[in-house]
Enzyme design. Structure first.
Site, PDB file in Angstrom:
ATOM      1  CE  LYS A  91     -17.979 -10.187-105.175  1.00 32.13           C
ATOM      2  NZ  LYS A  91     -16.577 -10.145-104.745  1.00 32.13           N
TER       3      LYS A  91
ATOM      4  CG  ASP B 162     -16.041  -6.330-103.593  1.00 30.82           C
ATOM      5  OD1 ASP B 162     -16.100  -5.321-102.854  1.00 30.82           O
ATOM      6  OD2 ASP B 162     -16.152  -7.498-103.181  1.00 30.82           O
TER       7      ASP B 162
ATOM      8  CE  LYS C 270     -15.088  -6.381 -99.289  1.00 30.68           C
ATOM      9  NZ  LYS C 270     -15.008  -7.199-100.515  1.00 30.68           N
TER      10      LYS C 270
ATOM     11  CG  ASP D 210      -5.421   5.839 -98.348  1.00 31.56           C
ATOM     12  OD1 ASP D 210      -5.022   6.697 -97.528  1.00 31.56           O
ATOM     13  OD2 ASP D 210      -4.648   5.168 -99.052  1.00 31.56           O
TER      14      ASP D 210
ATOM     15  CB  THR E 270     -18.947 -11.826 -93.198  1.00 28.35           C
ATOM     16  OG1 THR E 270     -18.280 -11.970 -94.441  1.00 28.35           O
ATOM     17  CG2 THR E 270     -20.249 -11.114 -93.397  1.00 28.35           C
TER      18      THR E 270
ATOM     19  NE  ARG F  65     -17.174 -20.547-103.199  1.00 26.41           N
ATOM     20  CZ  ARG F  65     -16.767 -20.485-101.935  1.00 26.41           C
ATOM     21  NH1 ARG F  65     -15.840 -21.317-101.507  1.00 26.41           N
ATOM     22  NH2 ARG F  65     -17.278 -19.605-101.108  1.00 26.41           N
TER      23      ARG F  65
HETATM   24  O1  C5P Z   1     -18.731 -18.500-104.190  1.00 27.74           O
HETATM   25  P1  C5P Z   1     -19.552 -17.634-103.300  1.00 27.74           P
HETATM   26  O2  C5P Z   1     -21.013 -17.549-103.728  1.00 27.74           O
HETATM   27  O3  C5P Z   1     -19.396 -17.996-101.832  1.00 27.74           O
HETATM   28  O4  C5P Z   1     -18.939 -16.172-103.533  1.00 27.74           O
HETATM   29  C1  C5P Z   1     -19.340 -15.057-102.772  1.00 27.74           C
HETATM   30  C2  C5P Z   1     -18.578 -13.831-103.206  1.00 27.74           C
HETATM   31  O5  C5P Z   1     -18.915 -12.752-102.352  1.00 27.74           O
HETATM   32  C3  C5P Z   1     -17.059 -13.979-103.127  1.00 27.74           C
HETATM   33  O6  C5P Z   1     -16.504 -13.151-104.155  1.00 27.74           O
HETATM   34  C4  C5P Z   1     -16.737 -13.432-101.770  1.00 27.74           C
HETATM   35  O7  C5P Z   1     -15.430 -12.933-101.692  1.00 27.74           O
HETATM   36  C5  C5P Z   1     -17.741 -12.293-101.664  1.00 27.74           C
HETATM   37  N1  C5P Z   1     -18.063 -11.893-100.301  1.00 27.74           N
HETATM   38  C6  C5P Z   1     -18.540 -12.763 -99.339  1.00 27.74           C
HETATM   39  N2  C5P Z   1     -18.819 -12.310 -98.074  1.00 27.74           N
HETATM   40  C7  C5P Z   1     -18.624 -11.030 -97.776  1.00 27.74           C
HETATM   41  C8  C5P Z   1     -18.148 -10.134 -98.731  1.00 27.74           C
HETATM   42  C9  C5P Z   1     -17.870 -10.602-100.001  1.00 27.74           C
HETATM   43  O8  C5P Z   1     -18.735 -13.942 -99.626  1.00 27.74           O
HETATM   44  N3  C5P Z   1     -18.926 -10.590 -96.566  1.00 27.74           N
END
Ligand code: C5P
Length: 251
Positions: free
Chosen positions: A52, A79, A81, A84, A138, A230
């Protein structure tokens, strides 16, 4: 092209449904700068197929960066999003269709006309592209929703926007794993549900994720793809971390 050379919600849902035919893993490629990307992708060759790319890296490095990641052999979930007026989003989808991408996000709160126009643009330029709707971020809580005039609960708003997206022709949504079971009850089985907020079983920290599920819980709830950053990127052995998650998904 060598990337970087030239530049510059834990849950125990009572609503589990049957495990969908498959649930795939998407790596959130959230790295500090572009120079770190190629070494990471090369460690992960053969261990996973999806990455992503988010707004931060795209706005910094642009379409060439997307091409460079795809050239490394990965499928790209872009991604951005988009949100517009319908004409502008449709034109943006048309432009982005020229890129080697397989998934692209737009905001469902842009409304049905925006989503339909975006979908038409996708159908006429890149029919295989999966256009995904983002429902309620979220980061928004009840107070945040009230602030913008939404009196419904976050969960009701997600369901409302999810159904609107499906009626507007979208075939997938990005949502919290905690919303999957509700959405699965409301939407047809061919709708793809992509969920971040995942932490492998036994992992001590959730970082800044407040409500998480394990990969298997998310798959059991009905996710078709999970997004993990992560836990893979910060592992001493990212390829092994990715393989362990995929093994958990297929077990
Ligand atoms: O490192 P981690 O597993 O927390 O990464 C989750 C990814 O999903 C990040 O790129 C974060 O910005 C994205 N994301 C999220 N929650 C959302 C939408 C996107 O964690 N509601």
């Amino acid at each position: 092209m060598e990337i970087g050379r030239d530049c510059t919600e834990q849950l125990s849902s009572p609503y589990y449904v049957s495990v969908p035919p498959s649930c795939d893993l998407i790596l959130a490629l959230d790295l500090p700068d572009r120079n770190a990307v190629t070494p990471m992708l090369r460690k992960l060759h053969g261990s996973l197929s999806w990455v992503k790319i988010g707004l931060q890296m795209f706005t910094a490095y642009g379409p060439d960066y997307v091409k460079a990641v795809a050239d490394e052999g990965f499928k790209v979930f872009l991604d951005l999003k988009l949100h517009d007026i319908p004409n502008t989003v449709a034109k943006a989808v048309g432009s982005l269709s020229a890129l080697p991408i397989d998934m692209l996000t737009i905001h469902t709160s842009g409304g049905s006309e925006m989503m339909m126009r975006a979908n038409q643009a996708k159908e006429s330029t890149k029919p295989d592209l999966l256009l995904l709707g983002v429902t309620v971020l979220t980061s928004m809580d009840k107070v945040g929703l009230r602030e913008i005039g939404v009196s419904a609960s976050s969960s009701d708003q997600v369901t409302r926007l999810g159904k609107l997206a499906a009626r507007s022709g979208l075939k997938g949504l990005v949502c919290s794993p905690l919303e999957v079971a509700n959405l699965r009850r409301e939407l047809s089985a061919d709708i793809q549900l992509i969920t971040p907020g995942i932490r492998p079983a036994g992992q001590s920290g959730a970082d800044d994720q407040k409500r998480v599920m394990t990969p298997r819980e998310a798959a059991q709830a009905g996710s078709t793809h999970i997004v993990v950053g992560r836990p893979i990127l910060q592992s001493p052995d990212p390829a092994e971390a990715a393989r362990a998650i995929l093994a958990e998904l297929s077990s």
